[in-house]
Scaffold this active site. Structure first.
Site, PDB file in Angstrom:
ATOM      1  N   HIS A  64       0.852  -1.194   0.000  1.00  0.00           N
ATOM      2  CA  HIS A  64       0.000   0.000   0.000  1.00  0.00           C
ATOM      3  C   HIS A  64       0.889   1.246   0.000  1.00  0.00           C
ATOM      4  CE1 HIS A  64      -2.852   3.064   1.158  1.00  0.00           C
ATOM      5  NE2 HIS A  64      -3.815   2.226   0.790  1.00  0.00           N
ATOM      6  N   GLU A  67      -4.113   1.600  -7.311  1.00  0.00           N
ATOM      7  CA  GLU A  67      -4.471   2.763  -6.496  1.00  0.00           C
ATOM      8  C   GLU A  67      -3.546   3.930  -6.833  1.00  0.00           C
ATOM      9  OE1 GLU A  67      -6.655   1.578  -2.656  1.00  0.00           O
ATOM     10  OE2 GLU A  67      -4.533   1.531  -2.238  1.00  0.00           O
TER      11      GLU A  67
HETATM   12  P1  PGA Z   1      -9.582   6.008  -0.002  1.00  0.00           P
HETATM   13  O1  PGA Z   1      -8.381   4.997   0.278  1.00  0.00           O
HETATM   14  O2  PGA Z   1     -10.775   5.204  -0.433  1.00  0.00           O
HETATM   15  O3  PGA Z   1      -9.800   6.712   1.308  1.00  0.00           O
HETATM   16  O4  PGA Z   1      -9.115   6.938  -1.072  1.00  0.00           O
HETATM   17  C1  PGA Z   1      -8.154   3.889  -0.552  1.00  0.00           C
HETATM   18  C2  PGA Z   1      -6.949   3.150  -0.067  1.00  0.00           C
HETATM   19  O5  PGA Z   1      -5.942   3.790   0.297  1.00  0.00           O
HETATM   20  O6  PGA Z   1      -6.953   1.905  -0.016  1.00  0.00           O
END
Ligand code: PGA
Length: 254
Positions: free
Chosen positions: A96, A166
């Protein structure tokens, strides 16, 4: 109805066993109306036992937000993949951006993936560029993250892999600032292409690719219909049942 996958990454938003338990129980009660949606919740380490208890015999899976790169022995403050498995975890979020920002290198990510795979758990590998530039350098960046994590990985780990795209710049904002569905679709096609190069077509087609970064009730439907994704990795909107449920409904219908 297409099969969909959604993971709630609670980060540090959900703080108490009371809140975690109430959330898990309420969600359980709704699962019958969501037959095509597979749901995973990733609480903090301190909440794992409460959530495991609340989810006993349910179809909702429990995951962890991180894992040690070490297998066992003297590593103060670390939690191994084997310990997570014992706690009832079935998947682990690895790579992440918020953990990479704390210093977890590609080598660390790779080692964590191997530990998770070795324990027989599913790896949810996060990749995503920090920024988008006109020259398209972000494609090269994503490819580098994917290949460094996947090349040479054993079959056991690969057979359970989930990839979460992401874009870092789109995390933690609102639906208005999030990535647009057509841009998501373009990137998902690219990720699938890279996975095909690394893993071969047959294996690559089996890997679910999630999108994460400011998914809310407002943009979930459009992304699921036009973004070419298998589902979502949701942060802030997964911390409350009132904001999480509408996204599940969008997935069911999308
Ligand atoms: P968010 O985070 O939905 O708050 O943008 C997503 C993540 O970091 O997994």
């Amino acid at each position: 109805m297409k099969k969909r996958l959604i993971i709630g990454n609670w980060k540090m938003y959900v703080e108490t066993p009371q809140k975690a338990t109430a959330f898990a129980k309420e969600l359980r009660a709704k699962m019958r109306s969501l037959p095509n949606v597979e749901v995973g919740l990733a609480p903090s380490y301190t909440l794992l036992s409460a959530v495991a208890e609340a989810l006993k015999r349910s179809t909702i899976k429990m995951g962890a937000q991180g894992v040690s790169r070490y297998h066992a022995d003297a590593h103060t403050g670390e939690v191994s993949a084997k310990m997570l498995k014992e706690a009832g975890v079935s998947f682990v979020i690895v790579g992440h951006s918020e953990r990479r920002a704390l210093g977890e290198t590609e080598e660390v990510v790779r080692t964590q993936m191997m530990e998770v795979g070795e324990a027989g758990l599913t790896v949810v590998l996060c990749v995503g560029e920090k920024e988008r530039d006109a020259s398209g350098d972000y494609f090269t960046f994503i490819k580098q993250q994917l290949t460094s994590a996947l090349v040479g990985l054993n079959k056991k780990t690969l057979s359970k892999l989930v990839v979460a795209y992401e874009p870092v710049w789109a995390i933690g904002k609102t639906a208005v600032d999030a990535m647009k569905p057509h841009e998501i679709q373009e990137t998902i096609i690219y990720i699938r292409k890279v996975l095909t190069e690394v893993q071969g077509r047959e294996q690559a087609l089996k890997i679910p690719i999630l999108y994460g970064g400011s998914v809310e009730a407002e943009n979930a439907s459009a992304i699921i219909k036009e973004g070419g994704v298998s589902g979502f990795l949701v942060g802030h909107a997964s911390a409350n049942i009132e904001t999480f449920l509408p996204i599940l409904k969008a997935l069911k219908n999308g």
